[in-house]
Design an enzyme around this catalytic site. Sequence first.
Site, PDB file in Angstrom:
ATOM      1  N   ARG A  95      53.206  72.288 -50.113  1.00  0.00           N
ATOM      2  CA  ARG A  95      53.288  71.956 -48.689  1.00  0.00           C
ATOM      3  C   ARG A  95      52.480  72.959 -47.863  1.00  0.00           C
ATOM      4  O   ARG A  95      51.853  72.589 -46.868  1.00  0.00           O
ATOM      5  CB  ARG A  95      54.746  71.910 -48.235  1.00  0.00           C
ATOM      6  N   GLU A 105      62.709  63.063 -36.090  1.00  0.00           N
ATOM      7  CA  GLU A 105      63.491  64.075 -36.802  1.00  0.00           C
ATOM      8  C   GLU A 105      64.099  65.034 -35.797  1.00  0.00           C
ATOM      9  O   GLU A 105      63.873  64.926 -34.604  1.00  0.00           O
ATOM     10  CB  GLU A 105      62.655  64.806 -37.840  1.00  0.00           C
ATOM     11  N   LYS A 114      53.613  72.182 -41.489  1.00  0.00           N
ATOM     12  CA  LYS A 114      54.567  73.185 -40.992  1.00  0.00           C
ATOM     13  C   LYS A 114      53.814  74.289 -40.261  1.00  0.00           C
ATOM     14  O   LYS A 114      53.535  75.346 -40.827  1.00  0.00           O
ATOM     15  CB  LYS A 114      55.350  73.741 -42.191  1.00  0.00           C
TER      16      LYS A 114
HETATM   17  C1  LIG Z   1      60.782  73.070 -42.517  1.00  0.00           C
HETATM   18  C2  LIG Z   1      61.094  71.852 -41.720  1.00  0.00           C
HETATM   19  C3  LIG Z   1      62.046  70.900 -42.148  1.00  0.00           C
HETATM   20  C4  LIG Z   1      62.901  71.096 -43.367  1.00  0.00           C
HETATM   21  O1  LIG Z   1      62.197  71.135 -44.559  1.00  0.00           O
HETATM   22  P1  LIG Z   1      62.883  71.693 -45.870  1.00  0.00           P
HETATM   23  O2  LIG Z   1      61.799  71.702 -46.865  1.00  0.00           O
HETATM   24  O3  LIG Z   1      63.992  70.802 -46.234  1.00  0.00           O
HETATM   25  O4  LIG Z   1      63.379  73.067 -45.531  1.00  0.00           O
HETATM   26  C5  LIG Z   1      62.207  69.766 -41.380  1.00  0.00           C
HETATM   27  N1  LIG Z   1      61.512  69.558 -40.233  1.00  0.00           N
HETATM   28  C6  LIG Z   1      60.612  70.461 -39.788  1.00  0.00           C
HETATM   29  C7  LIG Z   1      59.891  70.177 -38.535  1.00  0.00           C
HETATM   30  C8  LIG Z   1      60.363  71.625 -40.517  1.00  0.00           C
HETATM   31  O5  LIG Z   1      59.476  72.513 -40.051  1.00  0.00           O
END
Ligand SMILES: *Cc1c(COP(=O)(O)O)cnc(C)c1O
Length: 337
Positions: A80, A219, A183
């Site tokens: 990722r 989300e 991210k």
């Molecule tokens: C990091 C993140 C998540 C959660 O991802 P995980 O891999 O489950 O920790 C969800 N939404 C956003 C916007 C994120 O930055």
Amino acid sequence: MENLDWKNLGFGYSDTNSNVRCYYRDGKWGELEISKSNEITMHMSATCLHYGQEAFEGLKAYRGKDGKIRVFRIEENAKRMQSSARGILMPELPVEKFKEAVFKAIKLNQEYVPPHGSGATLYVRPLLIGVGPQIGVKPATEYLFIVFVMPVGPYFKEGFKPTDYVIYREYDRAAPQGTGTIKVGGNYAASLRAGVRAHSEGYSAVLYLDAREKKYLDECGPANFFGIKGNSYVTPKSESILPSITNKSLRQLAKDMGMTVEERRVPVEELAEFSEAGACGTAAVISPFRSVYDADKDIRYTYGNDPGEVSQKLYNKLINIQCGCEEDPHGWVSIVE
Ligand SMILES: *Cc1c(COP(=O)(O)O)cnc(C)c1O
């Protein structure tokens, strides 16, 4: 760290022994370096400061009953971060180098990995930033990758207990063809106003709608959404959500439990049809919803004061796999040695 009060740790920064760093210069990644400093020095014209060339990851190290330290699906975090790097034109760190740096950072700070059963874990934060100077809008030529760690308690003070969420239509976290799927810090900067407002109004977090039509669930600020409807685990398909590794794992566990998994657009009104709903991510694993308040329509969707049966089952299963207390049929866990 015998003097640490593991049970009352918050989710906040604290210093540990050392961190691991790696520079990208002259078109290649260097060797891993160990640093005792919690500061970095960079050019004032670094691209991370001006143009947001910054991506991060978040994962945890868990101490098992057997005393061993485990990490969960670390390759997924490595891949990722590569996808985030591609999204904002930073060099990709090889998966093996990412793993080596994370393992090293954990080992160097192993006395900070909380004991099994304390509810606390070691949070691991990998960070990739453009440090080369640039004043025209262009990618940097130098980058820094850092991994630092800190012991943390549960993300939500309430622990595994339902809390209240809110929908506001006047804020977007990310645009449909923008950076929502990677991210990067910019998405978090964009979510601060709504997040702080939600907290000040007594909510845990914002549940965002799709930015284009404001019709579908997207989300939560830092976590994906899921809902339970009959025997289905339902989670939004969208062009602007971050692919959560926790969500991916819960989808697999739901399938293993004989449930149907639906990844599709989820109209906001469908909130009324879920028997359980929640947010999922590494920090909280699952944060069940007690209610979602649609602030523009003045509608409150409610889910009860205790976690639902399916959320509880999924949560238990996942945390037991993470700490090595249950069989790991999908090979998700690696032991840090
Ligand atoms: C990091 C993140 C998540 C959660 O991802 P995980 O891999 O489950 O920790 C969800 N939404 C956003 C916007 C994120 O930055």
